[in-house]
Design an enzyme around this catalytic site. Sequence first.
Site, PDB file in Angstrom:
ATOM      1  N   PRO A 112       0.833  -1.210   0.000  1.00 48.21           N
ATOM      2  CA  PRO A 112       0.000   0.000   0.000  1.00 48.21           C
ATOM      3  C   PRO A 112       0.863   1.254   0.000  1.00 48.21           C
ATOM      4  O   PRO A 112       1.788   1.380   0.785  1.00 48.21           O
ATOM      5  CB  PRO A 112      -0.774  -0.111   1.324  1.00 48.21           C
ATOM      6  N   SER A 143      -4.069   1.766  -0.464  1.00 47.56           N
ATOM      7  CA  SER A 143      -3.940   2.612   0.722  1.00 47.56           C
ATOM      8  C   SER A 143      -5.255   3.321   1.025  1.00 47.56           C
ATOM      9  O   SER A 143      -5.981   3.732   0.106  1.00 47.56           O
ATOM     10  CB  SER A 143      -2.845   3.663   0.506  1.00 47.56           C
ATOM     11  N   TYR A 166      -5.270   2.898   8.201  1.00 46.35           N
ATOM     12  CA  TYR A 166      -4.651   3.502   9.375  1.00 46.35           C
ATOM     13  C   TYR A 166      -5.753   3.664  10.410  1.00 46.35           C
ATOM     14  O   TYR A 166      -6.932   3.832  10.072  1.00 46.35           O
ATOM     15  CB  TYR A 166      -4.044   4.868   9.038  1.00 46.35           C
ATOM     16  N   THR A 192      -2.265  -1.174   9.293  1.00 52.20           N
ATOM     17  CA  THR A 192      -0.856  -0.789   9.465  1.00 52.20           C
ATOM     18  C   THR A 192      -0.637  -0.397  10.921  1.00 52.20           C
ATOM     19  O   THR A 192      -1.315   0.492  11.443  1.00 52.20           O
ATOM     20  CB  THR A 192      -0.507   0.370   8.513  1.00 52.20           C
ATOM     21  N   ARG A 201      11.079  12.205   8.454  1.00 52.78           N
ATOM     22  CA  ARG A 201      11.620  12.024   7.104  1.00 52.78           C
ATOM     23  C   ARG A 201      12.228  13.334   6.650  1.00 52.78           C
ATOM     24  O   ARG A 201      11.534  14.289   6.293  1.00 52.78           O
ATOM     25  CB  ARG A 201      10.506  11.588   6.171  1.00 52.78           C
ATOM     26  N   LYS A 269       0.146  -5.181   9.364  1.00 55.10           N
ATOM     27  CA  LYS A 269       1.340  -4.788   8.595  1.00 55.10           C
ATOM     28  C   LYS A 269       2.259  -3.949   9.467  1.00 55.10           C
ATOM     29  O   LYS A 269       1.826  -2.939  10.036  1.00 55.10           O
ATOM     30  CB  LYS A 269       0.923  -3.972   7.361  1.00 55.10           C
ATOM     31  N   HIS A 293       7.988  -0.463   6.863  1.00 53.84           N
ATOM     32  CA  HIS A 293       7.449   0.684   6.120  1.00 53.84           C
ATOM     33  C   HIS A 293       8.504   1.218   5.146  1.00 53.84           C
ATOM     34  O   HIS A 293       8.604   2.424   4.884  1.00 53.84           O
ATOM     35  CB  HIS A 293       7.028   1.771   7.111  1.00 53.84           C
ATOM     36  N   GLY A 325       9.780  -4.557   1.661  1.00 49.67           N
ATOM     37  CA  GLY A 325      10.972  -3.773   1.973  1.00 49.67           C
ATOM     38  C   GLY A 325      12.178  -4.207   1.161  1.00 49.67           C
ATOM     39  O   GLY A 325      12.719  -5.292   1.382  1.00 49.67           O
ATOM     40  N   GLY A 326      12.550  -3.384   0.203  1.00 49.30           N
ATOM     41  CA  GLY A 326      13.810  -3.594  -0.510  1.00 49.30           C
ATOM     42  C   GLY A 326      13.793  -4.645  -1.589  1.00 49.30           C
ATOM     43  O   GLY A 326      14.848  -5.006  -2.110  1.00 49.30           O
ATOM     44  N   ILE A 327      12.619  -5.135  -1.962  1.00 46.47           N
ATOM     45  CA  ILE A 327      12.564  -6.121  -3.055  1.00 46.47           C
ATOM     46  C   ILE A 327      12.851  -5.396  -4.377  1.00 46.47           C
ATOM     47  O   ILE A 327      12.074  -4.534  -4.797  1.00 46.47           O
ATOM     48  CB  ILE A 327      11.169  -6.790  -3.107  1.00 46.47           C
ATOM     49  N   GLY A 347       7.035  -2.086  -3.061  1.00 50.71           N
ATOM     50  CA  GLY A 347       6.608  -0.707  -2.818  1.00 50.71           C
ATOM     51  C   GLY A 347       7.129   0.239  -3.879  1.00 50.71           C
ATOM     52  O   GLY A 347       6.598   0.310  -4.998  1.00 50.71           O
ATOM     53  N   ARG A 348       8.186   0.982  -3.544  1.00 47.16           N
ATOM     54  CA  ARG A 348       8.685   2.064  -4.426  1.00 47.16           C
ATOM     55  C   ARG A 348       8.829   1.673  -5.896  1.00 47.16           C
ATOM     56  O   ARG A 348       8.525   2.508  -6.768  1.00 47.16           O
ATOM     57  CB  ARG A 348      10.009   2.590  -3.890  1.00 47.16           C
TER      58      ARG A 348
HETATM   59  C1  LIG Z   1       5.522   6.844  -1.208  1.00 49.01           C
HETATM   60  C2  LIG Z   1       5.128   5.790  -0.209  1.00 49.01           C
HETATM   61  C3  LIG Z   1       3.896   5.844   0.394  1.00 49.01           C
HETATM   62  C4  LIG Z   1       3.513   4.876   1.317  1.00 49.01           C
HETATM   63  N1  LIG Z   1       2.256   4.917   1.834  1.00 49.01           N
HETATM   64  C5  LIG Z   1       1.864   3.929   2.665  1.00 49.01           C
HETATM   65  C6  LIG Z   1       0.530   3.888   3.124  1.00 49.01           C
HETATM   66  O1  LIG Z   1      -0.300   4.719   2.770  1.00 49.01           O
HETATM   67  N2  LIG Z   1       0.193   2.892   3.979  1.00 49.01           N
HETATM   68  C7  LIG Z   1       1.090   1.925   4.383  1.00 49.01           C
HETATM   69  O2  LIG Z   1       0.735   1.050   5.159  1.00 49.01           O
HETATM   70  N3  LIG Z   1       2.348   1.930   3.932  1.00 49.01           N
HETATM   71  C8  LIG Z   1       2.764   2.894   3.080  1.00 49.01           C
HETATM   72  N4  LIG Z   1       4.029   2.858   2.582  1.00 49.01           N
HETATM   73  C9  LIG Z   1       4.929   1.739   2.934  1.00 49.01           C
HETATM   74  C10 LIG Z   1       4.802   0.572   1.925  1.00 49.01           C
HETATM   75  O3  LIG Z   1       3.571  -0.088   2.079  1.00 49.01           O
HETATM   76  C11 LIG Z   1       5.883  -0.491   2.105  1.00 49.01           C
HETATM   77  O4  LIG Z   1       5.908  -0.905   3.446  1.00 49.01           O
HETATM   78  C12 LIG Z   1       7.292  -0.066   1.686  1.00 49.01           C
HETATM   79  O5  LIG Z   1       7.264   0.904   0.654  1.00 49.01           O
HETATM   80  C13 LIG Z   1       8.055  -1.290   1.223  1.00 49.01           C
HETATM   81  O6  LIG Z   1       9.367  -1.014   0.945  1.00 49.01           O
HETATM   82  P1  LIG Z   1       9.955  -0.745  -0.551  1.00 49.01           P
HETATM   83  O7  LIG Z   1       9.459   0.585  -0.956  1.00 49.01           O
HETATM   84  O8  LIG Z   1      11.442  -0.773  -0.286  1.00 49.01           O
HETATM   85  O9  LIG Z   1       9.511  -1.876  -1.451  1.00 49.01           O
HETATM   86  C14 LIG Z   1       4.416   3.837   1.666  1.00 49.01           C
HETATM   87  C15 LIG Z   1       5.673   3.787   1.053  1.00 49.01           C
HETATM   88  C16 LIG Z   1       6.033   4.741   0.121  1.00 49.01           C
HETATM   89  C17 LIG Z   1       7.381   4.638  -0.543  1.00 49.01           C
HETATM   90  O1  LIG Z   2       4.257   8.097   3.250  1.00 49.37           O
HETATM   91  C1  LIG Z   2       4.039   7.092   3.904  1.00 49.37           C
HETATM   92  O2  LIG Z   2       4.910   6.226   4.064  1.00 49.37           O
HETATM   93  C2  LIG Z   2       2.768   6.883   4.553  1.00 49.37           C
HETATM   94  O3  LIG Z   2       2.605   5.817   5.031  1.00 49.37           O
HETATM   95  C3  LIG Z   2       1.745   7.895   4.684  1.00 49.37           C
HETATM   96  C4  LIG Z   2       1.185   8.105   5.924  1.00 49.37           C
HETATM   97  C5  LIG Z   2       0.221   9.082   6.082  1.00 49.37           C
HETATM   98  C6  LIG Z   2      -0.207   9.830   4.995  1.00 49.37           C
HETATM   99  C7  LIG Z   2       0.332   9.586   3.755  1.00 49.37           C
HETATM  100  C8  LIG Z   2       1.321   8.618   3.601  1.00 49.37           C
END
Ligand SMILES: Cc1cc2nc3c(=O)[nH]c(=O)nc-3n(C[C@H](O)[C@H](O)[C@H](O)COP(=O)(O)O)c2cc1C
Ligand SMILES: O=C(O)C(=O)c1ccccc1
Length: 414
Positions: A112, A143, A166, A192, A201, A269, A293, A325-327, A347-348
């Site tokens: 997400p 998300s 959330y 989460t 950050r 999560k 995260h 994470g990190g895949i 994720g990213r």
């Molecule tokens: C831009 C961005 C936004 C994210 N937003 C959420 C979110 O809304 N809810 C959530 O549970 N995790 C959020 N995450 C965390 C991702 O679900 C995930 O745990 C993480 O990106 C995995 O690592 P990776 O980016 O290295 O693959 C976010 C991550 C990024 C990079």
């Molecule tokens: O950016 C994020 O990682 C994230 O989880 C988030 C949390 C709250 C609002 C928007 C994004």
Amino acid sequence: MTDTGTDSVVGTDPATETDPAIAIDPAAGTDADPAPRPLTVGAYAALAEDRLPPATWHYIQGGAGTESTVRANRAAYRRLRLRPRVLADVSRCDLSTTVLGDAVGAPLGIAPMAYHQLACDEGEVATVRAAGAPGLRIPTVVSIFASRTFEDLAAQATGPLWLQLYWLHRRDVLRTVVRRAEAAGFRALVLTVDTPRLGRRLRELRHGFHLPPGIVARNLDGEVTGFLHDRQDGSSALARHADAFIDPSLSWSDLDRLREQTRLPLLLKGVLTAEDAARAAGLGIDGIVVSNHGGRQLDGAVATLDALPEVVAAVDGRCPVFLDGGIRHGTDVLKALALGARAVFVGRPVLWGLAAGGEAGARGVLTLLRDELEDAMALAGRPSLAALGPELLARGPAAAPNESYEDPDLRKGP
Ligand SMILES: Cc1cc2nc3c(=O)[nH]c(=O)nc-3n(C[C@H](O)[C@H](O)[C@H](O)COP(=O)(O)O)c2cc1C
Ligand SMILES: O=C(O)C(=O)c1ccccc1
């Protein structure tokens, strides 16, 4: 630091002045379009970095504090090496499996992430269409801060949709989104639990990150979307929004109340320890996502691949364990599966794909990971997912990162 040997894969070809966007067109590499497709997930990151406004790139890319957990997530994969078996008849490799009872084409899913419209105009609609491509049909965890409506996503998705939540102060809003997701055919809820507040950050703070006009949390009413568009130097609008609307009092006793509201499976999560995993499994949770995260919350938290074995042992088969994470490579997926993950979430890289080329770009990233996993299974002599176990792995020494494409987040500091 840049290894120029890989630049030609990602960059504009000066001879033809090819727009890099064309490089991810599905026709790329054919006679009609000789531009090469990106060969690595990292190559999509380079395209994304070129295309996105710096504040958006740094929001996506950044982690909390020194970003040590971001780096640790990657380093953990580099410390594990593979023990291939030979003479194993790998003429057919089967990547298909089930997650929460649904058939999927590969042990992958989309983590997400808030506001996919930051990466491309279609936003999450492009994402779910990419996830549903033939040969993939993988779950997308949407998300609660998605920038497209659940109903629009359900209309376009052919793979399973899960809803990430959330714990908002406004429980009535939570109840409404859960009901809407159920009605739209979502298959699971993912709560989460690592975000009682946002991590510090630094990249968001430096850029005074805020949402551009037009990008909104489309599934929430205006009463819970304050601050998101307000610019304040040295401050993150997302952090101010989270402070106002996410309830940090969430505790174990709240889980029952959430479960009473729905018949959907409930996953947690953000679990990183055996203690929490055992407690969750004891409560009958339907799945655990081992996650930090993406290094965006507690800087210094353990790498997810390192946390996975103790979580798998503590759960002891009572529910599926997932990881994110990190895949970034097919071999990363293989390592996580060997340590007991049922599937992994990306994720990213999905946002890099969206930024590089919308739906086709996201599909390109996911297909690349799928194809790399298949290569790795064949070359490791493991043609089926069922046969994967820790005997596939050996410890270190850690290989140095190839910074030119593997960890683009390391190339440019925060
Ligand atoms: C831009 C961005 C936004 C994210 N937003 C959420 C979110 O809304 N809810 C959530 O549970 N995790 C959020 N995450 C965390 C991702 O679900 C995930 O745990 C993480 O990106 C995995 O690592 P990776 O980016 O290295 O693959 C976010 C991550 C990024 C990079
Ligand atoms: O950016 C994020 O990682 C994230 O989880 C988030 C949390 C709250 C609002 C928007 C994004």
